[in-house]
Structures are given as structure tokens and as C-alpha cells.
Design a protein around this motif. Sequence first.
Motif, PDB file in Angstrom:
ATOM      1  N   LEU A 238       1.035  -0.840   0.121  1.00 55.36           N
ATOM      2  CA  LEU A 238      -0.248  -0.492   0.166  1.00 55.36           C
ATOM      3  C   LEU A 238       0.891   1.405   0.075  1.00 55.36           C
ATOM      4  O   LEU A 238       0.399   2.773   0.216  1.00 55.36           O
ATOM      5  N   GLY A 239       2.301   1.761  -0.164  1.00 56.38           N
ATOM      6  CA  GLY A 239       3.080   2.418   0.004  1.00 56.38           C
ATOM      7  C   GLY A 239       3.078   2.450   1.209  1.00 56.38           C
ATOM      8  O   GLY A 239       3.111   4.440   1.356  1.00 56.38           O
ATOM      9  N   ILE A 240       3.112   2.376   2.179  1.00 57.71           N
ATOM     10  CA  ILE A 240       3.615   3.183   3.577  1.00 57.71           C
ATOM     11  C   ILE A 240       4.171   2.993   3.640  1.00 57.71           C
ATOM     12  O   ILE A 240       5.025   1.448   4.662  1.00 57.71           O
ATOM     13  N   THR A 241       4.937   4.077   4.897  1.00 52.88           N
ATOM     14  CA  THR A 241       6.408   4.124   5.846  1.00 52.88           C
ATOM     15  C   THR A 241       6.048   3.424   6.297  1.00 52.88           C
ATOM     16  O   THR A 241       5.267   4.325   7.243  1.00 52.88           O
ATOM     17  N   ALA A 242       6.687   2.406   6.954  1.00 53.71           N
ATOM     18  CA  ALA A 242       6.100   2.010   8.804  1.00 53.71           C
ATOM     19  C   ALA A 242       7.493   2.040   9.411  1.00 53.71           C
ATOM     20  O   ALA A 242       8.996   1.726   9.568  1.00 53.71           O
ATOM     21  N   VAL A 243       7.482   2.947  10.440  1.00 54.20           N
ATOM     22  CA  VAL A 243       8.427   2.323  11.876  1.00 54.20           C
ATOM     23  C   VAL A 243       8.307   2.230  13.256  1.00 54.20           C
ATOM     24  O   VAL A 243       7.144   2.912  13.287  1.00 54.20           O
ATOM     25  N   GLY A 244       9.011   1.978  13.464  1.00 52.69           N
ATOM     26  CA  GLY A 244       9.342   1.029  14.720  1.00 52.69           C
ATOM     27  C   GLY A 244      10.095   1.059  15.514  1.00 52.69           C
ATOM     28  O   GLY A 244      11.123   1.763  15.271  1.00 52.69           O
ATOM     29  N   PHE A 245       9.806   0.773  16.984  1.00 52.25           N
ATOM     30  CA  PHE A 245      11.197   0.778  18.253  1.00 52.25           C
ATOM     31  C   PHE A 245      11.210   2.304  18.525  1.00 52.25           C
ATOM     32  O   PHE A 245      13.266   2.566  18.650  1.00 52.25           O
ATOM     33  N   ILE A 246      11.054   2.861  18.151  1.00 52.51           N
ATOM     34  CA  ILE A 246      11.376   4.644  18.542  1.00 52.51           C
ATOM     35  C   ILE A 246      11.717   4.857  19.839  1.00 52.51           C
ATOM     36  O   ILE A 246      10.756   5.034  20.462  1.00 52.51           O
ATOM     37  N   ARG A 247      12.531   4.485  20.422  1.00 53.06           N
ATOM     38  CA  ARG A 247      12.998   5.254  21.614  1.00 53.06           C
ATOM     39  C   ARG A 247      14.159   5.327  21.920  1.00 53.06           C
ATOM     40  O   ARG A 247      15.416   4.746  20.901  1.00 53.06           O
ATOM     41  N   GLY A 248      14.174   6.008  22.816  1.00 54.89           N
ATOM     42  CA  GLY A 248      15.852   6.459  23.192  1.00 54.89           C
ATOM     43  C   GLY A 248      15.894   8.032  22.081  1.00 54.89           C
ATOM     44  O   GLY A 248      15.239   8.324  20.790  1.00 54.89           O
ATOM     45  N   ASN A 249      17.002   7.109  20.882  1.00 55.53           N
ATOM     46  CA  ASN A 249      18.153   7.969  20.087  1.00 55.53           C
ATOM     47  C   ASN A 249      17.995   6.996  18.186  1.00 55.53           C
ATOM     48  O   ASN A 249      18.143   6.993  17.786  1.00 55.53           O
ATOM     49  N   GLY A 250      17.144   5.592  18.453  1.00 60.15           N
ATOM     50  CA  GLY A 250      17.033   4.700  17.862  1.00 60.15           C
ATOM     51  C   GLY A 250      15.603   4.209  17.726  1.00 60.15           C
ATOM     52  O   GLY A 250      14.863   4.798  18.023  1.00 60.15           O
ATOM     53  N   PHE A 251      15.653   4.132  16.424  1.00 60.59           N
ATOM     54  CA  PHE A 251      13.892   3.038  15.080  1.00 60.59           C
ATOM     55  C   PHE A 251      14.798   2.309  14.541  1.00 60.59           C
ATOM     56  O   PHE A 251      15.720   2.471  13.247  1.00 60.59           O
ATOM     57  N   ASN A 252      14.232   2.068  14.008  1.00 62.62           N
ATOM     58  CA  ASN A 252      13.922   1.029  12.379  1.00 62.62           C
ATOM     59  C   ASN A 252      12.880   1.663  12.112  1.00 62.62           C
ATOM     60  O   ASN A 252      11.381   1.559  12.305  1.00 62.62           O
ATOM     61  N   VAL A 253      13.091   1.399  10.054  1.00 62.00           N
ATOM     62  CA  VAL A 253      12.680   0.914   9.449  1.00 62.00           C
ATOM     63  C   VAL A 253      12.050  -0.029   8.498  1.00 62.00           C
ATOM     64  O   VAL A 253      13.512  -0.533   8.041  1.00 62.00           O
ATOM     65  N   TYR A 254      11.028  -0.345   8.281  1.00 61.94           N
ATOM     66  CA  TYR A 254      10.435  -1.287   8.115  1.00 61.94           C
ATOM     67  C   TYR A 254      11.067  -1.414   6.620  1.00 61.94           C
ATOM     68  O   TYR A 254      10.392  -2.599   5.405  1.00 61.94           O
ATOM     69  N   THR A 255       9.875  -0.185   6.102  1.00 65.80           N
ATOM     70  CA  THR A 255       9.065  -0.167   4.151  1.00 65.80           C
ATOM     71  C   THR A 255       9.300   0.943   3.653  1.00 65.80           C
ATOM     72  O   THR A 255       9.470   2.086   5.105  1.00 65.80           O
ATOM     73  N   HIS A 256       9.552   1.011   2.421  1.00 69.98           N
ATOM     74  CA  HIS A 256       9.770   2.426   2.132  1.00 69.98           C
ATOM     75  C   HIS A 256      10.372   3.389   2.621  1.00 69.98           C
ATOM     76  O   HIS A 256      10.220   4.211   2.709  1.00 69.98           O
ATOM     77  N   PRO A 257      11.551   3.278   2.482  1.00 71.95           N
ATOM     78  CA  PRO A 257      12.240   3.858   3.643  1.00 71.95           C
ATOM     79  C   PRO A 257      12.790   5.160   2.853  1.00 71.95           C
ATOM     80  O   PRO A 257      13.329   5.933   3.016  1.00 71.95           O
ATOM     81  N   GLN A 258      12.516   5.274   1.333  1.00 73.73           N
ATOM     82  CA  GLN A 258      12.425   6.770   0.744  1.00 73.73           C
ATOM     83  C   GLN A 258      11.780   8.055   1.632  1.00 73.73           C
ATOM     84  O   GLN A 258      12.335   8.868   1.422  1.00 73.73           O
ATOM     85  N   ARG A 259      11.302   7.539   2.540  1.00 73.89           N
ATOM     86  CA  ARG A 259      10.853   9.092   3.357  1.00 73.89           C
ATOM     87  C   ARG A 259      11.276   9.066   4.205  1.00 73.89           C
ATOM     88  O   ARG A 259      10.665  10.096   5.258  1.00 73.89           O
ATOM     89  N   ILE A 260      12.208   8.432   4.480  1.00 69.73           N
ATOM     90  CA  ILE A 260      13.127   8.946   5.953  1.00 69.73           C
ATOM     91  C   ILE A 260      14.315   9.660   5.075  1.00 69.73           C
ATOM     92  O   ILE A 260      15.039   9.093   4.609  1.00 69.73           O
ATOM     93  N   ALA A 261      14.746  11.083   5.510  1.00 73.22           N
ATOM     94  CA  ALA A 261      15.346  11.376   5.436  1.00 73.22           C
ATOM     95  C   ALA A 261      17.028  11.185   5.792  1.00 73.22           C
ATOM     96  O   ALA A 261      17.253  11.138   6.931  1.00 73.22           O
ATOM     97  N   GLY A 262      17.409  10.866   4.693  1.00 73.49           N
ATOM     98  CA  GLY A 262      18.814  11.063   5.163  1.00 73.49           C
ATOM     99  C   GLY A 262      19.192   9.007   4.492  1.00 73.49           C
ATOM    100  O   GLY A 262      21.177   8.498   4.837  1.00 73.49           O
ATOM    101  N   ILE A 263      18.384   8.695   4.615  1.00 70.09           N
ATOM    102  CA  ILE A 263      18.715   6.644   4.098  1.00 70.09           C
ATOM    103  C   ILE A 263      19.257   6.952   2.643  1.00 70.09           C
ATOM    104  O   ILE A 263      18.315   7.628   1.798  1.00 70.09           O
TER     105      ILE A 263
END
Length: 263
Positions: A238-263
Motif C-alpha cells: 500500500l506504499g506506507i512507510t512503517a517505522v517502529g521501536f522509536i525509543r531513545g536515539n534509535g528506531f527501525n525503518v521497515y518499509t518504503h525508507p525513501q521517506r526518511i531523510a538521510g537514508i
Amino acid sequence: MIGQVTTSRNIVRYDGQNFIKQEDEMAIEYPLTIMLDGTEFATMVCTPSELEELVVGFLASEGIIRVYEDIQSMHIDEQKGFAYVDLVNKHSMQKDFHSKRFIGSCCGKGRQFYFYNDVKTAKTIMTKLTITPKECQELMKQMQESSSHFQQTGGVHNAALCTTEGIVIARTDIGRHNALDKIFGYCIINRISLKDKIIVFSGRISSEVLLKAAKIGTGIILSKSAPTNLALDMADELGITAVGFIRGNGFNVYTHPQRIAGI
């Protein structure tokens, strides 16, 4: 309890050494039955707040309405726990929709993607919106700090509709899907544009939560918790960027990472 979202109860707490009598705050669980054109449609177990938003968002996510003007009238009897909704174009319980259902607040009771009306209402997201890692972390922090009910009870889910700059609207409910339906309903009632919006969520990204985001029309969902494999399969499709485990200074990008600046 009408109008309240929390209540108190006398309990006995053990602190590791002693038993202490004290008062504890907890979330209220409230059943709301939707009567659609005179027929029982669904009963939701929810937090008794923003009930009009909840009903509107739920009906939209089920494909029953598309805009607020599809509703001819709505009356919510909070005392008895009924929402009476009449549509402009009368609804019949067609075979491609659901018959009466009970939708609980517990995990694992959600709907599946492959119902016909889910296929009709889920949107493929084409947004070019991007977000920085710092903005992801800041939005999660803002959502968590905004929920006094979670801080009081620890027994609710939080969801927020955001831009990259901050929270537009935040909602709380004992049911994670209800919190998202309240946001959806708010957007429909107030004609909020969703093309530049982000969903920030306190719970895990299940297939149901991911599907709700697709129906709302947001292309980025941020969570402090984990996703499921089916949710990520849907996010890919469905074209959705899913980001999980946003805790402290880190997180995981699981799908469509093009929407996260710097990747």
C-alpha cells in the motif's frame, strides 16, 4: 460515569515489603452499539470520549460513508450506550459488508484485510512527504507527553495525527483501532487534508492498525513498538512507510525508507 474516561478504585498494593491500601486510577471500558438505519450494525468497546468522531471514523473505515454529509442524522444516547445513525442513502446489510459484529478492545480481535470492504476502502499512498530522524523522535515524545490518561492509568492506547512540525490532533482509547477511528472521524467532520500528515502511535503496528492508516490516507506511521509481518506485507503493497521501536536515539525503518531523510 458518562463523560468520564477514568475512574478510581480502592486497592491493596504490595511494594516488596509491605501491603498498602491506596486508591488507584484506571481506564473506563464502555460498550457503544451503532444502530444503522434502524438495524444493529456493530458494538464497540471503547473509552467514552469523542464518541461522534469514533462513530464517523468507524463508518468511514468500514466503507459505509465517504463524507460527513452521507449522514442524515446522528443521535448518541450516552446513558444507554447507543448511537443511532440514519444515512442519506439508506444502507442495507449487503453480503459484501458485515453482519452484526462485536469488536472488542483486546489485542488479536481485529479484522482482516481481505474483507471486501477493506479492499474497497484501503488507499495506495503516493505521498512524497519526508521526515527527518529527529522529527520522528520529537513527534513520538510529544505524543507520549500529551496523554494524561495514559500517565494516570497505563491502560490506554495513544494516537496522534501530525505534520513534521507537531501534533494536529491526539486521541486516546482502550482500543487501539478506536483511537485511530477517532482521528479519522475528526478529519472527516472537520475536512482536514491528509496529504501531508503522519500517524504516530503508541502500540504495535498490527495489520489492522496499518490498514487503518491506509484508510485514513497517511503515508507514514511511527510507533514506539513492533510491527507484525502481515502489517509489513500490507505496508509494502500500500506504499506506507512503517517505522517502529522509536525509543531513545534509535528506531527501525521497515518499509518504503525513501521517506526518511538521510537514508
